[in-house]
Motif scaffolding. Structure first.
Motif, PDB file in Angstrom:
ATOM      1  N   VAL A  66      14.347  53.423  -8.320  1.00 47.06           N
ATOM      2  CA  VAL A  66      13.872  54.729  -8.554  1.00 47.06           C
ATOM      3  C   VAL A  66      12.475  55.262  -7.834  1.00 47.06           C
ATOM      4  N   VAL A  67      12.657  56.252  -7.089  1.00 48.93           N
ATOM      5  CA  VAL A  67      11.416  56.655  -6.112  1.00 48.93           C
ATOM      6  C   VAL A  67      11.233  58.160  -6.574  1.00 48.93           C
ATOM      7  N   PRO A  68       9.903  58.348  -7.015  1.00 46.89           N
ATOM      8  CA  PRO A  68       9.615  59.657  -7.493  1.00 46.89           C
ATOM      9  C   PRO A  68       9.791  60.962  -6.619  1.00 46.89           C
ATOM     10  N   HIS A  69      10.475  62.112  -6.952  1.00 48.40           N
ATOM     11  CA  HIS A  69      10.539  63.224  -6.215  1.00 48.40           C
ATOM     12  C   HIS A  69      11.786  63.039  -5.059  1.00 48.40           C
ATOM     13  N   ARG A  70      12.463  61.966  -5.021  1.00 49.36           N
ATOM     14  CA  ARG A  70      13.427  61.827  -4.187  1.00 49.36           C
ATOM     15  C   ARG A  70      14.754  61.291  -4.426  1.00 49.36           C
ATOM     16  N   PRO A  71      15.969  61.604  -3.926  1.00 46.57           N
ATOM     17  CA  PRO A  71      17.078  61.125  -4.354  1.00 46.57           C
ATOM     18  C   PRO A  71      17.086  59.469  -4.452  1.00 46.57           C
ATOM     19  N   ASP A  72      17.517  59.065  -5.638  1.00 50.71           N
ATOM     20  CA  ASP A  72      17.388  57.402  -5.827  1.00 50.71           C
ATOM     21  C   ASP A  72      18.546  56.593  -4.983  1.00 50.71           C
ATOM     22  N   PRO A  73      18.087  55.960  -4.147  1.00 51.94           N
ATOM     23  CA  PRO A  73      19.006  54.975  -3.445  1.00 51.94           C
ATOM     24  C   PRO A  73      19.714  53.981  -4.326  1.00 51.94           C
ATOM     25  N   HIS A  74      20.952  53.478  -4.065  1.00 53.19           N
ATOM     26  CA  HIS A  74      21.394  52.716  -4.900  1.00 53.19           C
ATOM     27  C   HIS A  74      22.293  51.784  -4.035  1.00 53.19           C
ATOM     28  N   GLY A  75      22.963  50.710  -4.695  1.00 52.96           N
ATOM     29  CA  GLY A  75      23.709  49.724  -3.876  1.00 52.96           C
ATOM     30  C   GLY A  75      24.117  48.784  -4.910  1.00 52.96           C
ATOM     31  N   ARG A  76      24.831  47.914  -4.265  1.00 49.34           N
ATOM     32  CA  ARG A  76      25.294  46.533  -5.047  1.00 49.34           C
ATOM     33  C   ARG A  76      24.856  45.415  -4.231  1.00 49.34           C
ATOM     34  N   LEU A  77      24.791  44.163  -4.763  1.00 50.57           N
ATOM     35  CA  LEU A  77      24.404  43.018  -4.454  1.00 50.57           C
ATOM     36  C   LEU A  77      25.523  41.928  -4.891  1.00 50.57           C
ATOM     37  N   LEU A  78      25.938  41.113  -3.933  1.00 51.72           N
ATOM     38  CA  LEU A  78      27.156  40.212  -4.255  1.00 51.72           C
ATOM     39  C   LEU A  78      26.398  38.892  -4.893  1.00 51.72           C
ATOM     40  N   LYS A  79      27.307  38.110  -5.227  1.00 51.49           N
ATOM     41  CA  LYS A  79      26.951  37.010  -6.240  1.00 51.49           C
ATOM     42  C   LYS A  79      25.967  35.988  -5.633  1.00 51.49           C
ATOM     43  N   GLY A  80      24.687  36.079  -6.285  1.00 48.75           N
ATOM     44  CA  GLY A  80      23.611  35.237  -5.955  1.00 48.75           C
ATOM     45  C   GLY A  80      22.934  35.459  -4.423  1.00 48.75           C
ATOM     46  N   VAL A  81      23.039  36.466  -4.111  1.00 48.81           N
ATOM     47  CA  VAL A  81      22.544  37.141  -2.638  1.00 48.81           C
ATOM     48  C   VAL A  81      21.027  37.528  -2.801  1.00 48.81           C
ATOM     49  N   THR A  82      20.239  37.381  -1.638  1.00 48.29           N
ATOM     50  CA  THR A  82      19.128  38.058  -1.523  1.00 48.29           C
ATOM     51  C   THR A  82      19.095  39.075  -0.331  1.00 48.29           C
ATOM     52  N   LYS A  83      18.742  40.299  -0.493  1.00 52.29           N
ATOM     53  CA  LYS A  83      18.847  41.149   0.379  1.00 52.29           C
ATOM     54  C   LYS A  83      17.420  42.057   0.616  1.00 52.29           C
ATOM     55  N   ASP A  84      17.191  42.587   1.780  1.00 50.94           N
ATOM     56  CA  ASP A  84      16.091  43.491   2.127  1.00 50.94           C
ATOM     57  C   ASP A  84      16.658  45.002   1.933  1.00 50.94           C
ATOM     58  N   VAL A  85      16.203  45.830   1.098  1.00 53.31           N
ATOM     59  CA  VAL A  85      17.042  47.309   0.880  1.00 53.31           C
ATOM     60  C   VAL A  85      15.848  48.101   1.366  1.00 53.31           C
ATOM     61  N   ARG A  86      16.366  48.991   2.372  1.00 57.55           N
ATOM     62  CA  ARG A  86      15.557  50.112   2.928  1.00 57.55           C
ATOM     63  C   ARG A  86      15.867  51.292   2.060  1.00 57.55           C
ATOM     64  N   TYR A  87      14.646  51.827   1.766  1.00 56.59           N
ATOM     65  CA  TYR A  87      14.617  52.877   0.593  1.00 56.59           C
ATOM     66  C   TYR A  87      13.674  53.958   0.998  1.00 56.59           C
ATOM     67  N   GLY A  88      13.008  54.111   2.122  1.00 54.28           N
ATOM     68  CA  GLY A  88      12.557  55.340   2.688  1.00 54.28           C
ATOM     69  C   GLY A  88      11.462  54.968   3.698  1.00 54.28           C
ATOM     70  N   SER A  89      10.599  56.052   4.047  1.00 54.70           N
ATOM     71  CA  SER A  89       9.497  55.853   5.147  1.00 54.70           C
ATOM     72  C   SER A  89       8.209  55.545   4.590  1.00 54.70           C
ATOM     73  N   THR A  90       7.371  55.360   5.231  1.00 53.44           N
ATOM     74  CA  THR A  90       6.132  55.136   4.724  1.00 53.44           C
ATOM     75  C   THR A  90       5.297  56.742   4.381  1.00 53.44           C
ATOM     76  N   GLY A  91       5.752  57.650   4.678  1.00 56.02           N
ATOM     77  CA  GLY A  91       5.355  58.752   4.434  1.00 56.02           C
ATOM     78  C   GLY A  91       5.831  59.497   2.950  1.00 56.02           C
ATOM     79  N   ALA A  92       6.958  58.942   2.660  1.00 55.23           N
ATOM     80  CA  ALA A  92       7.471  59.073   1.248  1.00 55.23           C
ATOM     81  C   ALA A  92       6.951  58.258   0.062  1.00 55.23           C
ATOM     82  N   PRO A  93       6.934  58.725  -1.119  1.00 52.24           N
ATOM     83  CA  PRO A  93       6.276  57.764  -2.099  1.00 52.24           C
ATOM     84  C   PRO A  93       6.815  56.575  -2.275  1.00 52.24           C
ATOM     85  N   ARG A  94       6.248  55.734  -2.859  1.00 50.94           N
ATOM     86  CA  ARG A  94       6.626  54.265  -3.305  1.00 50.94           C
ATOM     87  C   ARG A  94       7.521  54.069  -4.250  1.00 50.94           C
ATOM     88  N   ALA A  95       8.328  53.389  -4.355  1.00 52.91           N
ATOM     89  CA  ALA A  95       9.433  52.998  -5.467  1.00 52.91           C
ATOM     90  C   ALA A  95       8.547  52.525  -6.585  1.00 52.91           C
TER      91      ALA A  95
END
Length: 103
Positions: A66-95
């Motif tokens: 959930v990022v304010p004033h932006r479309p919300d990125p979404h996705g899926r994680l497989l069983k027991g996985v850790t993943k770095d998910v990109r959600y925007g640039s530093t010019g955009a609001p934080r999640a």
């Protein structure tokens, strides 16, 4: 008199069985397992990331960032996985947070 009594009794019996049949489905539909956990928010260069971990070892989990004033990125994680998910640039609001959603 007996006819009215029989109709009333049949109505009560039908409504009770209908309530019992739909109650478990309604309760199960509103619940989403809380499998996705945020480990940290961070930036690399000019890109924002969130590190997510799937705590459920037997199922794939879905999430929405959930990022304010932006479309919300979404996705899926497989069983027991850790993943770095990109959600925007530093010019955009934080999640604000990560929400568990049904797949």
């Amino acid at each position: 008199m007996r006819k009215i009594m029989a109709i009333a009794l049949a109505t009560v019996a039908c409504s009770a069985s209908l309530t019992l049949a739909t109650a478990p489905n309604a309760a199960a539909a509103g619940r989403v397992p809380h499998c996705v956990m945020v480990q940290k928010y961070f930036s690399k260069g000019h890109t924002r990331y969130v590190r997510l971990k799937n705590l459920c070892t037997r199922r794939t989990s879905c999430f929405t960032i959930v990022v304010p004033h932006r479309p919300d990125p979404h996705g899926r994680l497989l069983k027991g996985v850790t993943k770095d998910v990109r959600y925007g640039s530093t010019g955009a609001p934080r999640a604000l947070f990560v929400k568990n959603v049904p797949c």
